[in-house]
Write an enzyme that holds these catalytic residues in place. Structure first.
Site, PDB file in Angstrom:
ATOM      1  N   LYS A   1       0.806  -1.237   0.000  1.00  0.00           N
ATOM      2  CA  LYS A   1       0.000   0.000   0.000  1.00  0.00           C
ATOM      3  C   LYS A   1       0.835   1.281   0.000  1.00  0.00           C
ATOM      4  O   LYS A   1       0.469   2.277  -0.615  1.00  0.00           O
ATOM      5  CB  LYS A   1      -0.865   0.086   1.268  1.00  0.00           C
ATOM      6  CG  LYS A   1      -2.003  -0.864   1.346  1.00  0.00           C
ATOM      7  CD  LYS A   1      -2.622  -0.873   2.722  1.00  0.00           C
ATOM      8  CE  LYS A   1      -1.781  -1.546   3.778  1.00  0.00           C
ATOM      9  NZ  LYS A   1      -1.534  -2.954   3.676  1.00  0.00           N
TER      10      LYS A   1
ATOM     11  N   GLU B   1      -4.639  -4.822  -6.961  1.00  0.00           N
ATOM     12  CA  GLU B   1      -5.845  -5.378  -6.321  1.00  0.00           C
ATOM     13  C   GLU B   1      -5.582  -5.788  -4.876  1.00  0.00           C
ATOM     14  O   GLU B   1      -6.421  -5.593  -4.002  1.00  0.00           O
ATOM     15  CB  GLU B   1      -6.332  -6.592  -7.129  1.00  0.00           C
ATOM     16  CG  GLU B   1      -7.586  -7.252  -6.608  1.00  0.00           C
ATOM     17  CD  GLU B   1      -8.832  -6.394  -6.820  1.00  0.00           C
ATOM     18  OE1 GLU B   1      -9.357  -5.893  -5.814  1.00  0.00           O
ATOM     19  OE2 GLU B   1      -9.276  -6.241  -7.966  1.00  0.00           O
TER      20      GLU B   1
ATOM     21  N   VAL C   1      -5.951  -3.536  -1.257  1.00  0.00           N
ATOM     22  CA  VAL C   1      -7.181  -3.240  -0.497  1.00  0.00           C
ATOM     23  C   VAL C   1      -8.014  -4.511  -0.404  1.00  0.00           C
ATOM     24  O   VAL C   1      -8.425  -5.068  -1.416  1.00  0.00           O
ATOM     25  CB  VAL C   1      -8.026  -2.140  -1.191  1.00  0.00           C
ATOM     26  CG1 VAL C   1      -9.253  -1.811  -0.340  1.00  0.00           C
ATOM     27  CG2 VAL C   1      -7.199  -0.891  -1.434  1.00  0.00           C
TER      28      VAL C   1
ATOM     29  N   GLY D   1      -7.213  -7.526   0.473  1.00  0.00           N
ATOM     30  CA  GLY D   1      -6.576  -8.816   0.190  1.00  0.00           C
ATOM     31  C   GLY D   1      -7.180  -9.520  -1.008  1.00  0.00           C
ATOM     32  O   GLY D   1      -7.100  -9.056  -2.146  1.00  0.00           O
TER      33      GLY D   1
ATOM     34  N   GLY E   1      -1.703 -14.277  16.688  1.00  0.00           N
ATOM     35  CA  GLY E   1      -0.953 -13.802  15.517  1.00  0.00           C
ATOM     36  C   GLY E   1      -1.796 -12.961  14.570  1.00  0.00           C
ATOM     37  O   GLY E   1      -1.379 -12.667  13.443  1.00  0.00           O
TER      38      GLY E   1
ATOM     39  N   GLU F   1      -0.315  -7.389  15.484  1.00  0.00           N
ATOM     40  CA  GLU F   1       1.138  -7.234  15.664  1.00  0.00           C
ATOM     41  C   GLU F   1       1.443  -6.918  17.125  1.00  0.00           C
ATOM     42  O   GLU F   1       0.573  -6.458  17.872  1.00  0.00           O
ATOM     43  CB  GLU F   1       1.636  -6.050  14.820  1.00  0.00           C
ATOM     44  CG  GLU F   1       1.329  -6.141  13.350  1.00  0.00           C
ATOM     45  CD  GLU F   1       2.275  -7.060  12.606  1.00  0.00           C
ATOM     46  OE1 GLU F   1       3.364  -7.339  13.127  1.00  0.00           O
ATOM     47  OE2 GLU F   1       1.896  -7.521  11.517  1.00  0.00           O
TER      48      GLU F   1
ATOM     49  N   ASP G   1      -4.035   1.879   8.804  1.00  0.00           N
ATOM     50  CA  ASP G   1      -4.095   0.942   7.677  1.00  0.00           C
ATOM     51  C   ASP G   1      -5.375   1.162   6.861  1.00  0.00           C
ATOM     52  O   ASP G   1      -5.328   1.243   5.621  1.00  0.00           O
ATOM     53  CB  ASP G   1      -4.043  -0.496   8.231  1.00  0.00           C
ATOM     54  CG  ASP G   1      -4.219  -1.542   7.152  1.00  0.00           C
ATOM     55  OD1 ASP G   1      -3.312  -1.692   6.326  1.00  0.00           O
ATOM     56  OD2 ASP G   1      -5.279  -2.200   7.134  1.00  0.00           O
TER      57      ASP G   1
ATOM     58  N   LYS H   1      -5.999   2.571   2.841  1.00  0.00           N
ATOM     59  CA  LYS H   1      -6.846   1.944   1.812  1.00  0.00           C
ATOM     60  C   LYS H   1      -7.873   2.924   1.277  1.00  0.00           C
ATOM     61  O   LYS H   1      -8.201   2.914   0.079  1.00  0.00           O
ATOM     62  CB  LYS H   1      -7.493   0.686   2.391  1.00  0.00           C
ATOM     63  CG  LYS H   1      -6.439  -0.393   2.626  1.00  0.00           C
ATOM     64  CD  LYS H   1      -6.877  -1.478   3.565  1.00  0.00           C
ATOM     65  CE  LYS H   1      -5.774  -2.519   3.726  1.00  0.00           C
ATOM     66  NZ  LYS H   1      -6.008  -3.456   4.813  1.00  0.00           N
TER      67      LYS H   1
ATOM     68  N   GLY I   1      -3.485 -12.913   4.297  1.00  0.00           N
ATOM     69  CA  GLY I   1      -3.113 -14.323   4.185  1.00  0.00           C
ATOM     70  C   GLY I   1      -2.183 -14.489   2.997  1.00  0.00           C
ATOM     71  O   GLY I   1      -2.320 -13.787   1.993  1.00  0.00           O
TER      72      GLY I   1
HETATM   73  N1  NAP Z   1       0.643 -10.606   4.749  1.00  0.00           N
HETATM   74  C1  NAP Z   1      -0.548 -10.340   4.212  1.00  0.00           C
HETATM   75  O1  NAP Z   1      -1.502 -11.089   4.385  1.00  0.00           O
HETATM   76  C2  NAP Z   1      -0.727  -9.113   3.373  1.00  0.00           C
HETATM   77  C3  NAP Z   1      -1.997  -8.858   2.825  1.00  0.00           C
HETATM   78  C4  NAP Z   1      -2.174  -7.742   1.963  1.00  0.00           C
HETATM   79  C5  NAP Z   1      -1.101  -6.906   1.736  1.00  0.00           C
HETATM   80  N2  NAP Z   1       0.118  -7.153   2.333  1.00  0.00           N
HETATM   81  C6  NAP Z   1       1.232  -6.263   2.015  1.00  0.00           C
HETATM   82  O2  NAP Z   1       2.126  -6.991   1.184  1.00  0.00           O
HETATM   83  C7  NAP Z   1       3.475  -6.605   1.469  1.00  0.00           C
HETATM   84  C8  NAP Z   1       4.266  -7.824   1.881  1.00  0.00           C
HETATM   85  O3  NAP Z   1       3.697  -8.348   3.064  1.00  0.00           O
HETATM   86  P1  NAP Z   1       4.336  -9.586   3.830  1.00  0.00           P
HETATM   87  O4  NAP Z   1       3.355  -9.968   4.866  1.00  0.00           O
HETATM   88  O5  NAP Z   1       4.823 -10.581   2.871  1.00  0.00           O
HETATM   89  O6  NAP Z   1       5.597  -8.880   4.511  1.00  0.00           O
HETATM   90  P2  NAP Z   1       6.894  -9.598   5.123  1.00  0.00           P
HETATM   91  O7  NAP Z   1       6.568 -11.008   5.502  1.00  0.00           O
HETATM   92  O8  NAP Z   1       7.443  -8.670   6.121  1.00  0.00           O
HETATM   93  O9  NAP Z   1       7.877  -9.693   3.868  1.00  0.00           O
HETATM   94  C9  NAP Z   1       8.512  -8.578   3.337  1.00  0.00           C
HETATM   95  C10 NAP Z   1       9.660  -9.044   2.471  1.00  0.00           C
HETATM   96  O10 NAP Z   1      10.291  -7.922   1.882  1.00  0.00           O
HETATM   97  C11 NAP Z   1      11.698  -8.045   2.061  1.00  0.00           C
HETATM   98  N3  NAP Z   1      12.360  -6.743   2.034  1.00  0.00           N
HETATM   99  C12 NAP Z   1      12.404  -5.792   2.992  1.00  0.00           C
HETATM  100  N4  NAP Z   1      13.121  -4.732   2.545  1.00  0.00           N
HETATM  101  C13 NAP Z   1      13.526  -5.049   1.295  1.00  0.00           C
HETATM  102  C14 NAP Z   1      14.316  -4.387   0.313  1.00  0.00           C
HETATM  103  N5  NAP Z   1      14.800  -3.166   0.532  1.00  0.00           N
HETATM  104  N6  NAP Z   1      14.551  -5.029  -0.862  1.00  0.00           N
HETATM  105  C15 NAP Z   1      14.063  -6.263  -1.101  1.00  0.00           C
HETATM  106  N7  NAP Z   1      13.311  -6.944  -0.206  1.00  0.00           N
HETATM  107  C16 NAP Z   1      13.060  -6.332   0.982  1.00  0.00           C
HETATM  108  C17 NAP Z   1      11.828  -8.751   3.367  1.00  0.00           C
HETATM  109  O11 NAP Z   1      13.128  -9.306   3.430  1.00  0.00           O
HETATM  110  P3  NAP Z   1      13.790  -9.656   4.838  1.00  0.00           P
HETATM  111  O12 NAP Z   1      12.902 -10.694   5.467  1.00  0.00           O
HETATM  112  O13 NAP Z   1      15.118 -10.159   4.450  1.00  0.00           O
HETATM  113  O14 NAP Z   1      13.789  -8.355   5.603  1.00  0.00           O
HETATM  114  C18 NAP Z   1      10.740  -9.803   3.212  1.00  0.00           C
HETATM  115  O15 NAP Z   1      11.196 -10.834   2.374  1.00  0.00           O
HETATM  116  C19 NAP Z   1       3.397  -5.542   2.542  1.00  0.00           C
HETATM  117  O16 NAP Z   1       3.471  -4.286   1.933  1.00  0.00           O
HETATM  118  C20 NAP Z   1       2.044  -5.787   3.195  1.00  0.00           C
HETATM  119  O17 NAP Z   1       1.485  -4.609   3.740  1.00  0.00           O
HETATM  120  C21 NAP Z   1       0.316  -8.226   3.123  1.00  0.00           C
END
Ligand code: NAP
Length: 335
Positions: free
Chosen positions: A120, A144, A147, A149, A202, A205, A216, A220, A310
């Protein structure tokens, strides 16, 4: 067969989901005429790259790329150096400066690569700039998953409801807040108890402020306002109240009168606030679900609900964005 080379930037929860979903759907994609090849994955630790396509079984068991990276290239450098057609950007969100995702997206779009993202932050900070960069370079910018998921909201409005005038979108865009409010109402427990339960599971946070203070959801609202209502607003234009002040007594009173209290984001009102929603209304969903009511002139009110987060669910929205880029010409052509 349309051959498409993908680069994935960010290899956390969503990044793993993307690799798994691409693996699971490879045959279906081929049947559709899409030969998708993942040629690089980058995280904080470096990059794994292969022109022949990365062997998913090598990287899926790895939490980070530390053990499998074959290059020290990081984000922008990797995007510039690797010859991909499309970059999937799934690094952590920052809605103040948008980095590192904003730099990644700018590098990809200005290099003539499509971008698909769940991140986002860059859109909250610079949606109109990114959209223009995509247009100037003749590529797609799809988001997509930012916002709701897996909930198909942006494509529903942009494609299926095309021809309607959309007056308003109102909904629950944060599963953590919805879980806490649901548990408070069900068990008549105070906010802090429901929060601590959500943290144990979980769902919230350790520092829950981003979710519970409405930040958050407001992000959106900014994305929906700019992308679907052609507005040009910033985060500071949204009037935000989170859920920390909601008491079990207020929820009990609301319930007696036939209402639930939900954290509702509203576009174009540009508000995020705890709001009374009639119990039984389609947007009054429980637990971690998200929902959105879309108010239109021709179709009346359309409601969607779904999981807002997820690994696989978010990757599903990313996959549909990828496919839509390559099917755009056939579906959208008006000749
Ligand atoms: N999780 C969800 O269900 C969900 C749902 C909708 C949207 N989102 C969004 O999707 C995105 C990813 O979410 P996530 O849950 O997968 O986050 P995450 O588990 O924290 O993963 C983030 C990834 O990005 C990497 N990273 C951090 N800084 C970086 C950089 N400068 N260059 C390259 N890679 C880098 C991290 O590497 P390291 O681990 O090595 O730091 C990690 O692999 C976020 O923006 C989140 O808001 C997540």
């Amino acid at each position: 067969m349309k051959e498409v080379n993908l680069s994935l930037v960010g290899y956390g929860i969503v990044g793993h989901g993307v690799v798994e979903v691409l693996t699971r759907k490879k045959k279906m994609l081929q049947e559709m005429g899409l030969g998708i090849k993942l040629i690089s994955v980058t995280d904080h630790t470096g990059t794994i790259t292969s022109e022949a396509g990365i062997d998913e079984t090598r990287i899926l068991p790895e939490k980070t790329l530390a053990n499998v990276a074959n290059s020290s290239m990081k984000g922008k450098e990797a995007i510039g150096a690797i010859d991909s057609d499309l970059v999937i950007e799934v690094t952590p969100t920052n809605i103040v400066h948008g980095q590192p995702g904003l730099g990644h997206m700018e590098a990809a779009l200005s290099g003539g690569k499509h971008v698909v993202t769940s991140n986002k932050g860059p859109l909250v900070v610079a949606y109109n700039r990114l959209k223009k960069l995509a247009e100037d370079n003749g590529v797609n910018f799809k988001f997509e998953a930012t916002v709701g998921g897996t909930m198909p909201l942006i494509s529903l409005v942009e494609r299926t409801l095309i021809g309607n005038t959309v007056y308003c979108i109102r909904g629950i865009f944060n599963g953590t807040c919805n879980y806490i409010l649901t548990r408070m109402a069900e068990e008549n427990i105070p906010y802090v108890h429901a929060l601590s339960e959500a943290q144990d599971m979980g769902i919230a946070e350790t520092d829950p402020s981003y979710d519970v203070e409405g930040v958050d959801t407001a992000g959106k609202v900014v994305i929906l306002a700019n992308a679907l209502f052609d507005m040009n607003i910033r985060y500071s234009d949204v009037d935000v109240t989170g859920i920390t002040g909601v008491s079990p007594e207020a929820l009990g009173l609301a319930k007696m009168r036939g209402y639930s209290v939900k954290l509702i984001g509203d576009v174009p009102a540009l508000t995020v606030r705890p709001t009374l929603v009639p119990i039984g209304s389609p947007i009054s969903v429980a637990g971690t679900l998200n929902s959105a009511a879309i108010y239109t002139d021709l179709s009346g009110t359309i409601t969607v609900t779904g999981l807002g987060a997820g690994s696989i669910e978010t990757a599903s929205a990313i996959l549909s964005d990828i496919i839509s880029i390559y099917r755009t010409k056939q579906i959208n052509a008006v000749s």
